[in-house]
Design a protein around this motif. Structure first.
Motif, PDB file in Angstrom:
ATOM      1  N   GLU A  46      -5.533 -59.074 -27.059  1.00  0.00           N
ATOM      2  CA  GLU A  46      -6.371 -58.793 -28.223  1.00  0.00           C
ATOM      3  C   GLU A  46      -6.993 -57.399 -28.142  1.00  0.00           C
ATOM      4  N   GLN A  47      -7.402 -56.991 -26.948  1.00  0.00           N
ATOM      5  CA  GLN A  47      -7.979 -55.655 -26.788  1.00  0.00           C
ATOM      6  C   GLN A  47      -6.950 -54.576 -27.081  1.00  0.00           C
ATOM      7  N   ASP A  50      -6.488 -54.190 -30.729  1.00  0.00           N
ATOM      8  CA  ASP A  50      -7.579 -53.350 -31.243  1.00  0.00           C
ATOM      9  C   ASP A  50      -7.260 -51.866 -31.042  1.00  0.00           C
ATOM     10  N   THR A  51      -6.681 -51.544 -29.885  1.00  0.00           N
ATOM     11  CA  THR A  51      -6.326 -50.149 -29.589  1.00  0.00           C
ATOM     12  C   THR A  51      -5.257 -49.638 -30.549  1.00  0.00           C
TER      13      THR A  51
END
Length: 328
Positions: A46-47, A50-51
């Motif tokens: 998920e991170q 986001d990136t």
């Protein structure tokens, strides 16, 4: 200039694996982006999604021709007035786009953004535009009137009223950038799909290749070919949904920027290769060039494979794809 055909991402049944797959759909660059990341855990996946979103947003803010404060909008506002200094990244993308314009003899042209939209593909057209109107619609289009100064990193449009816009080419560039960024961060598999401009890398969590199903443009609920993808990109351009027919001739919604007339003869083109940006340029250009000139061009670039479907249902494809030549 590009309409997306249905490219079906075929996911296998996942076996037990230490890796997880996460997918998110968002609107970026005015289009749908589907972002798929394979990582060691859900939080990391998920991170990294986001990136990816942050990177596409950054690129959009640089090159969008519909955001008033972007560098490309400033270039367009100063058409016929003065050169505009841009970031090296924007300059390099513009330089590559102009190279593609030369390569295709204008079948691809980033100055198409200045074209008058005289063709309507929403069912409202009852007659073809006049030859005079068609000629006038592209009078401010012409990559030959874009002046680049590499030393100063400036872009100058010679004619007042000229505009440049990257459209789907920008989406392809963004997906390529995000793939490279994820690989650099140690993310070994994923897909960034910008409205049909798709960059892929690695494999599914069970170790199988990503696979794409190509739909039949004459029967949209039917897949006629399944192509495995490794570290690759795929782009499809097509006209089977947006077109008009006059005097028995079918005119696609993809316009030839050098003539102002719609593309004819080809229903869809899918291009595979290392770069979504380049594949996008090829897919659009092949639609405009038509069967003979289009196939001649793409065959000169063996790093890229193709599937072309003509209006009469004939299929032409690269031998390495293993698709038989037949009619749909």
């Amino acid at each position: 200039m590009k309409q997306v055909l249905a490219l079906l991402l075929i996911l296998s049944g996942f076996s037990a694996s230490s890796q997880v797959l996460r997918k998110r759909t968002v609107k970026l660059m005015g289009s749908r982006f589907d972002i798929t990341i394979v990582a060691n855990d859900s939080l990391s996946a998920e991170q990294n999604i986001d990136t990816v979103i942050a990177e596409v947003t950054r690129i959009e803010n640089l090159i969008s021709d519909w955001k008033a404060d972007s560098q490309i909008s400033q270039v367009n506002k100063n058409a016929g007035v003065a050169p505009v200094r841009v970031e090296p990244e924007v300059f390099a993308l513009t330089e590559r786009a102009i190279h593609f314009s030369r390569l295709t003899n204008g079948a691809f042209d980033i100055s198409f953004a200045a074209m008058d939209r005289i063709w309507k593909f929403d069912g409202s057209m009852t007659a073809m535009p006049s030859p005079q109107a068609i000629k006038k619609s592209v009078e401010k289009v012409g990559y030959q009137n874009i002046v680049l100064d590499r030393k100063q990193s400036t872009i100058f449009l010679k004619k007042k009223g000229m505009k440049i816009g990257f459209g789907a080419l920008g989406e392809g560039y963004a997906t390529d950038r995000c793939r490279d960024m994820m690989l650099a961060r140690g993310i070994k598999a994923g897909i960034v799909n910008g409205s049909g401009d798709m960059s892929t890398w690695g494999k599914q969590p069970d170790g199988s290749d990503w696979a794409i199903g190509i739909t039949n443009p004459l029967h949209k609920d039917t897949v006629f070919a399944v192509v495995p993808l490794r570290q690759s990109a795929v782009v499809t351009s097509g006209s089977y949904e947006k077109f008009v027919v006059f005097n028995g001739k079918r005119y696609a919604h993809i316009i030839n920027p050098s003539t102002g007339y719609p593309a004819t003869g080809v229903s869809s083109v899918t291009v595979f290769g290392p770069s979504a940006e380049t594949a996008n340029g090829f897919s659009t250009s092949l639609m405009v060039l038509g069967k003979e000139a289009g196939l001649k061009l793409i065959k000169q670039h063996p790093a890229y494979s193709y599937i072309m479907i003509t209006d009469d249902g004939q299929i032409f494809s690269s031998p390495d794809l293993g698709i038989k030549k037949h009619s749909l």
